[in-house]
Motif scaffolding. Structure first.
Motif, PDB file in Angstrom:
ATOM      1  N   VAL A 265      33.183  34.146  43.082  1.00  0.00           N
ATOM      2  CA  VAL A 265      33.651  33.386  41.923  1.00  0.00           C
ATOM      3  C   VAL A 265      34.158  34.438  40.604  1.00  0.00           C
ATOM      4  CG1 VAL A 265      32.786  31.732  39.872  1.00  0.00           C
ATOM      5  CG2 VAL A 265      32.608  31.269  42.589  1.00  0.00           C
ATOM      6  N   LEU A 266      33.201  35.399  40.643  1.00  0.00           N
ATOM      7  CA  LEU A 266      33.495  36.208  39.440  1.00  0.00           C
ATOM      8  C   LEU A 266      34.746  37.108  39.686  1.00  0.00           C
ATOM      9  CD1 LEU A 266      29.828  37.567  38.489  1.00  0.00           C
ATOM     10  CD2 LEU A 266      31.399  36.219  37.425  1.00  0.00           C
ATOM     11  N   LEU A 267      35.270  37.241  41.100  1.00  0.00           N
ATOM     12  CA  LEU A 267      36.297  38.072  41.457  1.00  0.00           C
ATOM     13  C   LEU A 267      37.510  37.328  41.003  1.00  0.00           C
ATOM     14  CD1 LEU A 267      38.085  40.189  42.917  1.00  0.00           C
ATOM     15  CD2 LEU A 267      37.504  39.027  44.975  1.00  0.00           C
ATOM     16  N   PHE A 268      37.611  36.075  41.102  1.00  0.00           N
ATOM     17  CA  PHE A 268      38.687  35.173  40.972  1.00  0.00           C
ATOM     18  C   PHE A 268      38.927  34.748  39.421  1.00  0.00           C
ATOM     19  CE2 PHE A 268      38.720  34.723  45.557  1.00  0.00           C
ATOM     20  CZ  PHE A 268      40.009  34.657  45.832  1.00  0.00           C
ATOM     21  N   ASP A 269      37.626  34.909  38.646  1.00  0.00           N
ATOM     22  CA  ASP A 269      37.579  34.715  37.469  1.00  0.00           C
ATOM     23  C   ASP A 269      38.617  35.767  36.833  1.00  0.00           C
ATOM     24  OD1 ASP A 269      36.230  32.415  37.149  1.00  0.00           O
ATOM     25  OD2 ASP A 269      34.134  33.082  36.794  1.00  0.00           O
ATOM     26  N   ALA A 270      38.383  37.080  37.170  1.00  0.00           N
ATOM     27  CA  ALA A 270      38.844  38.064  36.621  1.00  0.00           C
ATOM     28  C   ALA A 270      40.313  38.005  37.028  1.00  0.00           C
ATOM     29  CB  ALA A 270      38.182  39.272  37.207  1.00  0.00           C
ATOM     30  N   VAL A 271      40.704  37.865  38.054  1.00  0.00           N
ATOM     31  CA  VAL A 271      42.046  37.659  38.739  1.00  0.00           C
ATOM     32  C   VAL A 271      42.859  36.666  37.786  1.00  0.00           C
ATOM     33  CG1 VAL A 271      43.641  37.086  40.517  1.00  0.00           C
ATOM     34  CG2 VAL A 271      41.583  38.547  40.895  1.00  0.00           C
ATOM     35  N   THR A 272      42.376  35.372  37.829  1.00  0.00           N
ATOM     36  CA  THR A 272      43.098  34.253  37.123  1.00  0.00           C
ATOM     37  C   THR A 272      43.260  34.492  35.666  1.00  0.00           C
ATOM     38  OG1 THR A 272      40.950  32.870  37.064  1.00  0.00           O
ATOM     39  CG2 THR A 272      42.521  32.564  38.795  1.00  0.00           C
ATOM     40  N   ILE A 273      42.349  35.140  34.909  1.00  0.00           N
ATOM     41  CA  ILE A 273      42.453  35.577  33.548  1.00  0.00           C
ATOM     42  C   ILE A 273      43.757  36.196  33.291  1.00  0.00           C
ATOM     43  CG2 ILE A 273      41.693  36.966  31.796  1.00  0.00           C
ATOM     44  CD1 ILE A 273      38.852  36.253  32.190  1.00  0.00           C
ATOM     45  N   VAL A 274      44.253  37.165  34.209  1.00  0.00           N
ATOM     46  CA  VAL A 274      45.497  37.850  33.987  1.00  0.00           C
ATOM     47  C   VAL A 274      46.555  37.219  34.619  1.00  0.00           C
ATOM     48  CG1 VAL A 274      46.592  40.109  34.900  1.00  0.00           C
ATOM     49  CG2 VAL A 274      44.284  39.819  34.392  1.00  0.00           C
ATOM     50  N   VAL A 275      46.562  36.418  35.870  1.00  0.00           N
ATOM     51  CA  VAL A 275      47.701  35.789  36.394  1.00  0.00           C
ATOM     52  C   VAL A 275      48.404  34.499  35.871  1.00  0.00           C
ATOM     53  CG1 VAL A 275      48.422  34.585  38.552  1.00  0.00           C
ATOM     54  CG2 VAL A 275      47.011  36.761  38.750  1.00  0.00           C
ATOM     55  N   TYR A 276      47.381  33.551  35.281  1.00  0.00           N
ATOM     56  CA  TYR A 276      47.573  32.374  34.792  1.00  0.00           C
ATOM     57  C   TYR A 276      48.622  32.435  33.800  1.00  0.00           C
ATOM     58  CZ  TYR A 276      45.189  28.874  37.906  1.00  0.00           C
ATOM     59  OH  TYR A 276      44.976  28.066  39.058  1.00  0.00           O
ATOM     60  N   PRO A 277      48.274  33.215  32.755  1.00  0.00           N
ATOM     61  CA  PRO A 277      49.300  33.541  31.715  1.00  0.00           C
ATOM     62  C   PRO A 277      50.541  33.926  31.754  1.00  0.00           C
ATOM     63  CG  PRO A 277      47.045  34.365  30.985  1.00  0.00           C
ATOM     64  CD  PRO A 277      46.918  34.029  32.421  1.00  0.00           C
ATOM     65  N   ILE A 278      50.571  34.856  32.915  1.00  0.00           N
ATOM     66  CA  ILE A 278      51.944  35.292  33.420  1.00  0.00           C
ATOM     67  C   ILE A 278      52.727  34.194  33.882  1.00  0.00           C
ATOM     68  CG2 ILE A 278      53.100  36.859  35.225  1.00  0.00           C
ATOM     69  CD1 ILE A 278      50.661  38.851  34.949  1.00  0.00           C
ATOM     70  N   VAL A 279      51.977  33.394  34.879  1.00  0.00           N
ATOM     71  CA  VAL A 279      52.737  32.300  35.729  1.00  0.00           C
ATOM     72  C   VAL A 279      53.147  31.167  34.373  1.00  0.00           C
ATOM     73  CG1 VAL A 279      52.526  30.344  37.146  1.00  0.00           C
ATOM     74  CG2 VAL A 279      51.720  32.639  37.633  1.00  0.00           C
ATOM     75  N   GLY A 280      52.186  31.106  33.739  1.00  0.00           N
ATOM     76  CA  GLY A 280      52.547  30.186  32.579  1.00  0.00           C
ATOM     77  C   GLY A 280      53.963  30.455  31.703  1.00  0.00           C
ATOM     78  N   ASP A 281      54.023  31.580  31.394  1.00  0.00           N
ATOM     79  CA  ASP A 281      55.055  32.113  30.621  1.00  0.00           C
ATOM     80  C   ASP A 281      56.332  32.166  31.587  1.00  0.00           C
ATOM     81  OD1 ASP A 281      53.451  32.411  28.318  1.00  0.00           O
ATOM     82  OD2 ASP A 281      53.233  34.632  28.655  1.00  0.00           O
ATOM     83  N   ALA A 282      56.231  32.413  32.642  1.00  0.00           N
ATOM     84  CA  ALA A 282      57.400  32.729  33.640  1.00  0.00           C
ATOM     85  C   ALA A 282      58.018  31.435  33.887  1.00  0.00           C
ATOM     86  CB  ALA A 282      56.776  33.239  34.997  1.00  0.00           C
TER      87      ALA A 282
END
Length: 327
Positions: free
Chosen positions: A152-169
């Motif tokens: 779970v912590l692994l995906f917390d770290a990944v989604t913190i970075v990925v979600y803003p990028i996808v949202g902006d794109a």
């Protein structure tokens, strides 16, 4: 614990919060994401000194306090306007995530039943908190709890970075991005962080959606306890246990929503409350960053991570498609 023991860590959180704000002013990088980054650097490049740990550990308290105060920025009218839709999406995506993780872990990847259930609860409800709550109800082994929490912590770290990028794109609106993050990301802290990193509206809806999802923890704990109690001798969780696990800042948040709806708060008071919860969030996210430990993330084996990744892709893709149509 004495206040004196907390002071060094609290001072570190305050320093990190002010530094994050300054970096945003100078370089234009969102201060909440910077705060997480500062905590991450402290924990992994420097290591948190023992004398700072008690104070830094209070970051969950500041997050809860910030969420409670944020309730003053919403009214019942604004919530009810799309509240039914959000609730339906939350229930659908939560159920889908749990079902997909259980299906993949048991029938495709051959994981132990209890490990699969911990992964399902963590990814479906509220991250590590749900893992711990369900673990106590189904008598999971400590190594299973550790694997599930690390994943779970692994995906917390990944989604913190990925979600803003996808949202902006994709150019997502504040409501769509906020509900999407709240319904598909795992833990409360990262959800609030990426929501407010997008916009004020996204932050409010991300938090509201995540709180709705968190409130389902009691149902999920009871469901898993009943399932495993039928197949082995065990005890059902008591009302006291469920109350202890329930995220109580949800009640404070609702109280502030009612207060704002009553109209007793002046514009100046609302501005002061908004400024207060913004600072509380920055403090909390500096501490949140210190919990992203590379050494712990390495414990997440490839199979649990693969199960959760597939479930996340399914849930996030479907929920984003539904939300884009609705809003």
């Amino acid at each position: 614990m004495s206040v004196r023991r907390l002071l060094p860590g609290l001072a570190a959180l305050c320093f990190g919060a002010v530094l994050a704000r300054w970096i945003e002013l100078v370089f234009g990088v969102n201060h909440l994401l910077v705060a997480i980054g500062l905590g991450f650097v402290l924990a992994n490049a420097i290591s948190v000194p023992d004398r700072l740990e008690p104070g830094i550990a209070t970051h969950k308290l500041w997050l809860g306090a910030g969420i409670v105060l944020m309730g003053a920025s919403l009214t019942l009218d604004s919530i009810l306007e799309v509240g039914g839709v959000v609730l339906a999406v939350v229930v659908f995506v939560t159920g889908l995530t749990i079902a997909v993780v259980e299906l993949l872990s048991r029938n495709v990847f051959g994981l132990a039943d209890r490990l699969g259930s911990l992964l399902a609860a963590g990814s479906g409800i509220c991250g590590v908190s749900a893992v711990v709550a369900v673990a106590g109800a189904i008598r999971a082994r400590e190594d299973q709890v550790a694997y599930a929490a690390a994943t779970v912590l692994l995906f917390d770290a990944v989604t913190i970075v990925v979600y803003p990028i996808v949202g902006d794109a994709l150019g997502l609106s504040g409501i769509v991005f906020g509900v999407w993050a709240g319904v598909s990301m795992f833990s409360t802290g990262p959800v609030v962080a990426v929501g407010f990193a997008h916009s004020e509206v996204a932050g409010q809806w991300a938090t509201l959606t995540k709180l709705t999802r968190n409130a389902l923890i009691g149902v999920v704990v009871l469901g898993y306890a009943g399932y495993y109690a039928r197949s082995a001798a065990g005890t059902r969780p008591s009302v006291r246990t469920l109350w202890d696990e329930f995220p109580k800042f949800v009640l404070g948040f609702l109280a502030l929503v009612l207060l704002a709806t009553s109209g007793v708060l002046s514009p100046d008071q609302l501005d002061a409350i908004e400024n207060a919860y913004n600072w509380l969030f920055v403090l909390a996210f500096v501490g949140l960053g210190t919990e992203i430990r590379l050494a712990e993330l390495r414990k997440a084996g490839p199979v649990p991570a693969a199960v959760v990744l597939l479930a996340l892709l399914v849930a996030s893709t479907l929920s984003l498609a539904v939300l884009s149509v609705i809003f």
